[in-house]
Enzyme design. Sequence first.
Site, PDB file in Angstrom:
ATOM      1  N   LYS A 141       1.447  -3.126   7.402  1.00 44.50           N
ATOM      2  CA  LYS A 141       1.741  -3.407   6.002  1.00 44.50           C
ATOM      3  C   LYS A 141       3.244  -3.302   5.707  1.00 44.50           C
ATOM      4  O   LYS A 141       3.748  -3.969   4.792  1.00 44.50           O
ATOM      5  CB  LYS A 141       0.955  -2.457   5.097  1.00 44.50           C
ATOM      6  CG  LYS A 141      -0.511  -2.826   4.924  1.00 44.50           C
ATOM      7  CD  LYS A 141      -0.669  -4.095   4.100  1.00 44.50           C
ATOM      8  CE  LYS A 141      -2.103  -4.327   3.685  1.00 44.50           C
ATOM      9  NZ  LYS A 141      -2.252  -5.496   2.794  1.00 44.50           N
ATOM     10  N   TYR A 173      -2.200   0.647  10.488  1.00 46.51           N
ATOM     11  CA  TYR A 173      -2.358  -0.084   9.231  1.00 46.51           C
ATOM     12  C   TYR A 173      -1.075  -0.013   8.405  1.00 46.51           C
ATOM     13  O   TYR A 173      -0.582  -1.034   7.911  1.00 46.51           O
ATOM     14  CB  TYR A 173      -3.528   0.497   8.436  1.00 46.51           C
ATOM     15  CG  TYR A 173      -3.620  -0.029   7.026  1.00 46.51           C
ATOM     16  CD1 TYR A 173      -4.079  -1.319   6.778  1.00 46.51           C
ATOM     17  CD2 TYR A 173      -3.267   0.769   5.939  1.00 46.51           C
ATOM     18  CE1 TYR A 173      -4.161  -1.803   5.479  1.00 46.51           C
ATOM     19  CE2 TYR A 173      -3.352   0.297   4.643  1.00 46.51           C
ATOM     20  CZ  TYR A 173      -3.792  -0.996   4.416  1.00 46.51           C
ATOM     21  OH  TYR A 173      -3.875  -1.480   3.129  1.00 46.51           O
ATOM     22  N   THR A 201       0.812  -1.218   0.000  1.00 44.19           N
ATOM     23  CA  THR A 201       0.000   0.000   0.000  1.00 44.19           C
ATOM     24  C   THR A 201       0.843   1.264   0.000  1.00 44.19           C
ATOM     25  O   THR A 201       1.979   1.273   0.488  1.00 44.19           O
ATOM     26  CB  THR A 201      -0.905   0.011   1.253  1.00 44.19           C
ATOM     27  OG1 THR A 201      -1.538   1.289   1.392  1.00 44.19           O
ATOM     28  CG2 THR A 201      -0.091  -0.232   2.522  1.00 44.19           C
ATOM     29  N   GLU A 257       0.303   3.603   1.890  1.00 45.11           N
ATOM     30  CA  GLU A 257       0.400   4.028   3.285  1.00 45.11           C
ATOM     31  C   GLU A 257       1.752   3.657   3.904  1.00 45.11           C
ATOM     32  O   GLU A 257       2.038   4.048   5.033  1.00 45.11           O
ATOM     33  CB  GLU A 257      -0.738   3.421   4.105  1.00 45.11           C
ATOM     34  CG  GLU A 257      -2.122   3.917   3.728  1.00 45.11           C
ATOM     35  CD  GLU A 257      -2.377   5.359   4.155  1.00 45.11           C
ATOM     36  OE1 GLU A 257      -1.769   5.802   5.147  1.00 45.11           O
ATOM     37  OE2 GLU A 257      -3.187   6.030   3.497  1.00 45.11           O
TER      38      GLU A 257
END
Length: 350
Positions: free
Chosen positions: A161, A157, A131, A133
Amino acid sequence: MKKKALITGITGQDGSYLAEFLLKKGYAVHGIKRKSSTFNTNRIDHIYKDIHSRSNFRLHYGDLADSNSIVNVINKIKPNEIYNLGAQSHVGHSFEIPEYTSEVSGLGTLRVLEAMRFLNLKKTKFYQASTSELFGEKPNKVNSFDEKSLMVPKSPYGVSKLYSYYITKVYREAYGFFACNGILFNHESPRRGETFVTRKITMYFAKKILGSKDILYLGNLNAKRDWGHAKDYTEMQWKILQKSKPDDYVIATGKTTSVRDFVNECCRYLNLKIIWSGKGVNERGYLIRNKKKELIIKVDSKYYRPLEIDYLKGNPKKAFRELKYKLKHSFKDLVKDMLDSDISILKKNK
């Protein structure tokens, strides 16, 4: 011989599109879904058939938080390709349930890789859904993020990840796995969950033109994201596993749009006139109809994250060059697709 693919997160946005894509490619597609008291298969109901029928699509109960279930399913199927798309993927919610997010989005990846190692599936290819992010923080003079950019996640999150990203690389280098990361920037579709800001916006405007008098509450209107269409990005996931050597790729459009401009594009498509007034938490959006102002959008600070990321733009040059792929959907196509779908859904429900 027919290829077998296993998809975690099969009931999600990406999982459903990927299942459709692989079935058209002639794969036998297997999906893992969690056991629950309610059915959550609405995104795949159109391709799901009863287990007693002859079908290239099968569902299996399992959970990324449970090692035994993962080992059992993978051992039963012995897939040629595994796409690990399962996660608690809502960034805002990850601040509220950080332990669960880390358990599934982080350690869940390890459980799949360990199952492959334990079962000695050296020929199975593995795709990890990574991601944007991961990045979180834009260094000075950097306009976009690529595969070599500094990774400084700003949410539970993102951190979980990041673990998944690096453990995938470790298993690739330590055990010779064909294991790849697809660092996907924001991608949306009519199948996006309604708690995500893009779908929240399109569903609101679909209701609006059908007569709703509600007000839409949003968070940071200045946040800029690199938004693409999930259909494009799921095809790229498949292409990553068709390379002769495993590698990691940023998948993005290379363009950014603010939340405010996402709203503006919705209004443009629906022929609605909107004006903005105020700044920050005091900003408001008004529809102009018959020379009258109607308040439709307010900013609510509760939708701000504890750590905000204002800017995320990807640099997909490596992916476009090596995977030989061009995006088929523009930003305007995406908004149109989502609005048309939401309007159709609401009309059917009525």
